[in-house]
Design an enzyme around this catalytic site. Structure first.
Site, PDB file in Angstrom:
ATOM      1  N   ARG A  49      77.340  58.121  31.281  1.00 52.74           N
ATOM      2  CA  ARG A  49      77.800  59.478  31.564  1.00 52.74           C
ATOM      3  C   ARG A  49      79.202  59.448  32.151  1.00 52.74           C
ATOM      4  NH1 ARG A  49      72.347  61.478  34.778  1.00 52.74           N
ATOM      5  NH2 ARG A  49      70.881  61.275  33.032  1.00 52.74           N
ATOM      6  N   ASP A  51      82.053  61.989  34.202  1.00 53.89           N
ATOM      7  CA  ASP A  51      82.115  63.209  34.987  1.00 53.89           C
ATOM      8  C   ASP A  51      83.129  64.197  34.424  1.00 53.89           C
ATOM      9  OD1 ASP A  51      80.219  62.358  36.868  1.00 53.89           O
ATOM     10  OD2 ASP A  51      81.736  61.303  38.047  1.00 53.89           O
ATOM     11  N   TYR A 110      85.773  50.063  32.224  1.00 54.93           N
ATOM     12  CA  TYR A 110      86.545  51.269  32.546  1.00 54.93           C
ATOM     13  C   TYR A 110      87.987  50.874  32.838  1.00 54.93           C
ATOM     14  CZ  TYR A 110      82.387  54.248  33.236  1.00 54.93           C
ATOM     15  OH  TYR A 110      81.232  54.977  33.058  1.00 54.93           O
ATOM     16  N   ARG A 197      86.176  55.350  40.838  1.00 58.14           N
ATOM     17  CA  ARG A 197      87.160  56.241  41.450  1.00 58.14           C
ATOM     18  C   ARG A 197      87.265  56.030  42.955  1.00 58.14           C
ATOM     19  NH1 ARG A 197      85.233  61.933  39.510  1.00 58.14           N
ATOM     20  NH2 ARG A 197      86.840  62.612  41.002  1.00 58.14           N
TER      21      ARG A 197
END
Length: 244
Positions: A49, A51, A110, A197
């Protein structure tokens, strides 16, 4: 029959990957397009998923259908159907029945992008975090190395995270200067909610000189989100790829 998709998208207009009633999501757009193309509803299973506002370079997904599909025709049809939105289907292929986009994944990658310039982004606006003060890449890399391996990542875990355990294994964390862009490449089998993050937001404090490496180490070892730095904005984060 089971089919694997590689999908690219700009996360700016979306609530995120996951379908939510009354909200614009990547999964929702894809399922609507597939329902039109196939003339029956299907569920799109994603590898991870993302965001609100987070992008994807190669999100992996799969669907199941009772009939064999012409992948070329479906590829052309889906890219036409999703065209009003910043989504591209990069490829479609038939896969084995035991393939699962999420559960078959061995490692997820990522990349987070910071534009480190004295002037604000124009072309890159909405796709990077603009940080004006000059960042010390070597110091950030030395700090990032402290997180490699298996640790309790509670300091970088969002309060709404639904993972059963805060313990994760970080396989790699490489910080690379690419012109005016600083790229944070992170790989692990799975991540906590907002982990990437939160790690980047805290490393930025080290790069800017507001935090020492020792302060970061103490915050990390405290296993307490309130001891960590801020959450980096979503627009700099990209779901890069998945290993199976």
């Amino acid at each position: 029959m089971r089919y694997k998709f590689i999908i690219e998208y700009d996360g700016t207009p979306f609530i995120g990957w996951q379908r939510q009633a009354g909200q614009l999501s990547v999964q929702g757009v894809l399922e609507d397009a597939l329902k039109t193309a196939l003339r029956h509803p299907v569920t799109v299973w994603g590898s991870g998923r993302t965001d609100t506002g987070v992008h994807a370079i190669a999100q992996i997904a799969h669907i199941e259908t009772e009939k064999k599909l012409d992948t070329y025709r479906l590829f052309e049809s889906l890219n036409a159907l999703v065209r009003p939105y910043p989504i591209s289907i990069k490829s479609i292929e038939e896969v084995a029945d035991d393939f699962h986009a999420r559960f078959s994944a061995k490692k997820r990658h990522y990349v987070y992008k910071i534009q480190n310039t004295p002037y604000p982004p124009s072309i890159n606006k909405g796709h990077v975090w603009w940080v004006r003060p000059k960042l010390d890449i070597q110091k950030m890399q030395q700090t990032a190395d402290l997180m490699l391996g298996k640790h309790d990542f509670s300091t970088f875990r969002a309060s709404e995270c639904q993972a059963k355990s805060p313990v994760k294994t970080l396989d790699s964390f490489d910080i690379i200067q690419n012109g005016e862009i600083i790229e944070f490449h992170v790989s692990a089998k799975s991540f906590l909610h907002h982990q990437v993050r939160n790690m980047v937001g805290t490393l930025e404090l080290v790069g800017e000189g507001k935090w020492s490496i020792e302060k970061f180490k103490k915050a990390f070892e405290a296993c307490d989100r309130t001891k960590g730095g801020p959450t980096a904005p979503p627009e700099g984060l990209y779901f890069e790829s998945v290993d199976y």
